[in-house]
Design a protein around this motif. Structure first.
Motif, mmCIF file in Angstrom:
data_model
loop_
_atom_site.group_PDB
_atom_site.id
_atom_site.type_symbol
_atom_site.label_atom_id
_atom_site.label_comp_id
_atom_site.label_asym_id
_atom_site.label_seq_id
_atom_site.Cartn_x
_atom_site.Cartn_y
_atom_site.Cartn_z
ATOM 1 N N LEU A 36 0.829 -1.212 0.000
ATOM 2 C CA LEU A 36 0.000 0.000 0.000
ATOM 3 C C LEU A 36 0.865 1.264 0.000
ATOM 4 O O LEU A 36 0.660 2.191 -0.794
ATOM 5 C CB LEU A 36 -0.890 -0.045 1.241
ATOM 6 C CG LEU A 36 -2.135 0.823 1.237
ATOM 7 C CD1 LEU A 36 -3.229 0.129 2.016
ATOM 8 C CD2 LEU A 36 -1.870 2.170 1.842
ATOM 9 N N VAL A 37 1.864 1.278 0.880
ATOM 10 C CA VAL A 37 2.726 2.463 0.990
ATOM 11 C C VAL A 37 3.561 2.646 -0.287
ATOM 12 O O VAL A 37 3.693 3.765 -0.794
ATOM 13 C CB VAL A 37 3.629 2.338 2.241
ATOM 14 C CG1 VAL A 37 4.702 3.408 2.230
ATOM 15 C CG2 VAL A 37 2.795 2.433 3.503
ATOM 16 N N LEU A 38 4.084 1.537 -0.817
ATOM 17 C CA LEU A 38 4.913 1.643 -2.025
ATOM 18 C C LEU A 38 4.086 2.104 -3.230
ATOM 19 O O LEU A 38 4.575 2.892 -4.058
ATOM 20 C CB LEU A 38 5.578 0.299 -2.332
ATOM 21 C CG LEU A 38 6.800 0.004 -1.463
ATOM 22 C CD1 LEU A 38 7.278 -1.428 -1.679
ATOM 23 C CD2 LEU A 38 7.932 0.967 -1.770
ATOM 24 N N ALA A 39 2.852 1.624 -3.322
ATOM 25 C CA ALA A 39 1.982 2.070 -4.417
ATOM 26 C C ALA A 39 1.747 3.569 -4.302
ATOM 27 O O ALA A 39 1.793 4.301 -5.306
ATOM 28 C CB ALA A 39 0.663 1.315 -4.374
ATOM 29 N N ILE B 216 5.197 -5.574 -5.593
ATOM 30 C CA ILE B 216 6.257 -4.755 -4.976
ATOM 31 C C ILE B 216 7.552 -4.844 -5.799
ATOM 32 O O ILE B 216 8.172 -3.823 -6.111
ATOM 33 C CB ILE B 216 6.490 -5.218 -3.514
ATOM 34 C CG1 ILE B 216 5.271 -4.844 -2.656
ATOM 35 C CG2 ILE B 216 7.760 -4.601 -2.939
ATOM 36 C CD1 ILE B 216 5.243 -5.494 -1.292
ATOM 37 N N VAL B 217 7.914 -6.068 -6.165
ATOM 38 C CA VAL B 217 9.160 -6.259 -6.927
ATOM 39 C C VAL B 217 9.066 -5.539 -8.279
ATOM 40 O O VAL B 217 10.006 -4.862 -8.714
ATOM 41 C CB VAL B 217 9.446 -7.772 -7.114
ATOM 42 C CG1 VAL B 217 10.570 -7.994 -8.115
ATOM 43 C CG2 VAL B 217 9.791 -8.404 -5.784
ATOM 44 N N THR B 218 7.898 -5.653 -8.930
ATOM 45 C CA THR B 218 7.749 -5.011 -10.247
ATOM 46 C C THR B 218 7.827 -3.494 -10.132
ATOM 47 O O THR B 218 8.402 -2.832 -11.009
ATOM 48 C CB THR B 218 6.403 -5.423 -10.900
ATOM 49 O OG1 THR B 218 6.205 -6.818 -10.704
ATOM 50 C CG2 THR B 218 6.389 -5.120 -12.379
ATOM 51 N N ILE B 219 7.254 -2.953 -9.066
ATOM 52 C CA ILE B 219 7.325 -1.489 -8.874
ATOM 53 C C ILE B 219 8.785 -1.031 -8.773
ATOM 54 O O ILE B 219 9.182 -0.019 -9.354
ATOM 55 C CB ILE B 219 6.504 -1.087 -7.626
ATOM 56 C CG1 ILE B 219 5.044 -0.914 -8.038
ATOM 57 C CG2 ILE B 219 7.033 0.196 -7.000
ATOM 58 C CD1 ILE B 219 4.146 -0.326 -7.006
ATOM 59 N N PHE B 220 9.590 -1.818 -8.064
ATOM 60 C CA PHE B 220 11.015 -1.484 -7.958
ATOM 61 C C PHE B 220 11.727 -1.678 -9.301
ATOM 62 O O PHE B 220 12.524 -0.836 -9.720
ATOM 63 C CB PHE B 220 11.688 -2.355 -6.883
ATOM 64 C CG PHE B 220 11.567 -1.757 -5.504
ATOM 65 C CD1 PHE B 220 12.262 -0.600 -5.172
ATOM 66 C CD2 PHE B 220 10.770 -2.343 -4.538
ATOM 67 C CE1 PHE B 220 12.145 -0.046 -3.901
ATOM 68 C CE2 PHE B 220 10.652 -1.789 -3.268
ATOM 69 C CZ PHE B 220 11.343 -0.637 -2.955
ATOM 70 N N LEU B 221 11.422 -2.813 -9.962
ATOM 71 C CA LEU B 221 12.111 -3.124 -11.227
ATOM 72 C C LEU B 221 11.856 -2.055 -12.289
ATOM 73 O O LEU B 221 12.774 -1.623 -12.985
ATOM 74 C CB LEU B 221 11.659 -4.493 -11.748
ATOM 75 C CG LEU B 221 12.284 -5.711 -11.065
ATOM 76 C CD1 LEU B 221 11.729 -6.990 -11.649
ATOM 77 C CD2 LEU B 221 13.808 -5.684 -11.229
#
Lengths: 194, 465
Positions: free
Chosen positions: B356-359, B436-441
């Protein structure tokens, strides 16, 4: 003779749209809407073939039937309008303002669009009354009546400039969809699985 | 077979059949496989070109005639189709991991096909009618069974319905402008009508009040899907207006209008988000801010190229999906999505809290996250034109950032020593970790998304490519 009938259709639309604003009973609402579609049919058939205009009438009446049946099945919650103001006098006053404003507007608009005065005034009047309805209500049934009234007004104007069968069909679907949405709103409180 | 049959009629038909099975897993599986096939077909199968397999030849024609009008999907539309249906797969698949209503998949598929039809209908103004039909189909998706329709849903219906007459009528007037482009009065009237139509449709300031309301009262997953799908299609529909009408594209006031509307949406959305304590409403404000960024991206590229706008596509769908998914899990387990009710969430739902926070932070444009490259490009573009405008945009983004900080603070605050744990199911873990991983990638390697959107400019024939 036809011109006189156009004015009679305008009068009918005026009476029914004001009636929709004043009467809180759903039976009156559905009945007035059905009569309103009759006047719309008459005005639309001045630009469209009678068969296509009749499709609009039938669609409108089907919408009325859907809303009527949904109201009959829905639990009568007896909820009142939460927003202020609710008085009949206020509604008559604002309806009067809409009638006057749309009359003034239609004098110019009928020249601009090249359409007859009764047609332009009816269209703008219904749009105005529909918007007023939306502005003073939060009840789903009244909202749907308001949206159908706005669309009816728009359809009269649009019929004069666009005679596509696809548009007529899609507008009919939208009208029926709105009526079904209204029916859904009225019955949504019942259990989904029942 | 024609392309509209494959990408519009077949999904719509399947949507009808998907109401029949009672098992949600079956429904999700069938929908995912079908949308995957549609995505791959959009990716691989050329339109209007014969494919030969030995003695057998197959050609997908681009046009389908219906009641005197045509639905047209050309090869140029394939990348958009792949992105729309490809994104839908993730929405449908992740619905398996939470208790979203069964109807979300059939209705979602029907809405997707109607909106694809809206992008393909000729004359293109009829799209307004198809969008309205999709709006009507969205109502059961956004209403909560057993509850009266909320104000947000009613306003959504009203505002979206009001858009249709404006756009249809402006279409009629546009024919007049084509015939007489020198009539400035007519041009002004058309511009006002189009502006009002799109303001209602895209929920531009001040017509966006329904978004946070709806995000609070309806299922976050359904709201996320609808907000993403409608705003994407509406923006592409709006771009097709700009693509077709040179006078509109070359209008000197267009850039000012788009930038002003975008900044207003970002600033007001950001400021309202800063003081918001309901996580559902915060997601609504984030969507408003993102729509504002879309308008800014269009204003920056309308006379050069729209690459920045296309760059927003992937990070947005990813962030919104992750945000809506995390919120849906919370809504299933907590009575409200109010921050005060969710203190210490990071101890018990660490993956949900992180997602939620990363989005949220990705949509703010935080470095290393998916939204950063596109937001940075917009900040640079705006800064080169107007520094005060950039400051206002940063104020808006700061509002959403403050909300993210407050959310983190609440999530990590616990009144007593409570043990760490993870209440998410295995499937929820899977989807959250992937998100989460895709958001970072994507944040680290934004060029990877280039493959997905590099063909999007081909949709428009007149924009500089």
């Amino acid at each position: 003779m036809i011109s006189v009938l156009n004015w009679i259709a305008l009068l009918a639309a005026m009476v029914t749209s004001i009636g929709l604003l004043l009467h809180q009973n759903w039976r009156w609402g559905v009945g007035l809407l059905a009569v309103q579609y009759l006047s719309i049919f008459w005005l639309v058939q001045t630009h469209w073939p009678v068969s296509m205009a009749a499709a609009k009438l039938v669609t409108g009446w089907m919408a009325c039937v859907i809303l009527g049946m949904a109201n009959m099945n829905a639990e009568t919650s007896g909820d009142t309008e939460a927003s202020w103001p609710q008085g009949r006098l206020f509604r008559i006053f604002t309806a009067g303002i809409i009638v006057a404003a749309t009359f003034a507007l239609s004098l110019r608009a009928s020249n601009w669009l090249g359409l007859g005065m009764p047609l332009t005034w009816t269209s703008l009047l219904l749009i105005g009354m529909g918007l007023l309805q939306l502005g003073i209500t939060s009840r789903s049934f009244r909202v749907i009546l308001g949206l159908l009234t706005i669309l009816a007004g728009f359809e009269i104007l649009y019929a004069a400039v666009e005679s596509s069968v696809l548009v007529a069909a899609l507008l009919s679907i939208v009208n029926l969809g709105l009526a079904l949405t209204g029916a859904y709103f009225m019955n949504v409180t019942q259990d989904e699985n029942s | 077979m024609s392309a509209p049959v494959l990408w519009i009629f077949l999904p719509f038909l399947l949507a009808g059949f998907l109401f029949l099975p009672r098992n949600q897993k079956v429904v999700a599986l069938v929908a995912c496989v079908f949308t995957l096939i549609l995505t791959l077909a959009a990716w691989l199968v050329p339109i209007d070109t014969a494919l030969n397999f030995g003695n057998w030849s197959f050609k997908l024609s681009s046009s389908f005639e219906i009641l005197g009008r045509r639905l047209i999907l050309t090869s140029a539309d394939r990348s958009l189709l792949a992105l729309i249906y490809g994104s839908s797969i993730f929405w449908f698949a992740s619905s398996l991991a939470n208790k979203t209503p069964r109807r979300i998949i059939p209705l979602g598929l029907a809405i997707t096909s109607l909106l694809v039809a809206a992008l393909s209908v000729e004359p293109f103004l009829y799209a307004a009618l198809l969008i309205e039909m999709a709006v009507l189909l969205s109502v059961p998706l956004l209403s909560t069974p057993g509850k009266k329709p909320g104000k947000g849903l009613i306003r959504f219906l009203i505002f979206q319905t009001l858009a249709m007459p404006f756009i249809l009528f402006s279409g009629w007037l546009l024919a007049g402008v084509d015939a007489n482009p020198g009539d400035l009065g007519l041009v002004q009237q058309v511009t006002i009508l189009i502006g009002l139509g799109f303001s209602f449709l895209l929920a531009v300031f001040p017509f966006y009040s329904w978004i946070p309301m709806l995000a609070e009262e309806a299922s976050p997953f359904a709201v996320g899907f609808i907000l993403w799908m409608f705003s994407t299609v509406t923006i592409f529909f709006g771009l097709s207006f700009l693509d077709r009408y040179t006078w509109l594209r070359d209008s000197p006031s267009l850039g000012i209008i788009l930038i002003s509307a975008g900044i207003l949406m970002i600033v007001t959305g950001g400021l309202l988000a800063a003081f918001q304590r309901n996580l559902g409403r915060t997601m609504g404000y984030a969507v408003i801010i993102e729509n504002g960024f879309s308008l800014l991206a269009i204003s920056l590229g309308v006379k050069s190229d729209l690459s920045i706008f296309y760059m927003l596509f992937i990070p947005r769908v990813l962030s919104l999906l992750l945000w809506a998914f995390a919120l849906t899990i919370l809504k299933e387990n907590y009575s409200t999505l109010n921050l005060d009710n969710l203190k210490g969430l990071a101890h018990t739902w660490p993956f949900v809290a992180s997602g939620l926070v990363l989005a949220n932070l990705a949509l703010v444009g935080m470095p290393l996250l998916a939204g950063f490259p596109s937001h940075l490009a917009i900040w640079e573009g705006v800064a080169s034109r107007s520094l005060p405008a950039l400051i206002w945009i940063l104020v808006g983004s700061l509002g959403l950032f403050i909300n993210a900080l407050r959310t983190i603070f609440n999530f990590v605050t616990v009144n007593e020593e409570s043990p760490w744990g993870s209440r998410e199911t295995i499937l929820q873990h899977f989807f959250l970790i992937i998100g989460i991983v895709t958001i970072f990638l994507i944040g680290l390697f934004p060029q990877w998304t280039l493959l997905l959107w590099s063909n999007l400019p081909a949709i428009f024939t007149h924009f500089v490519q």
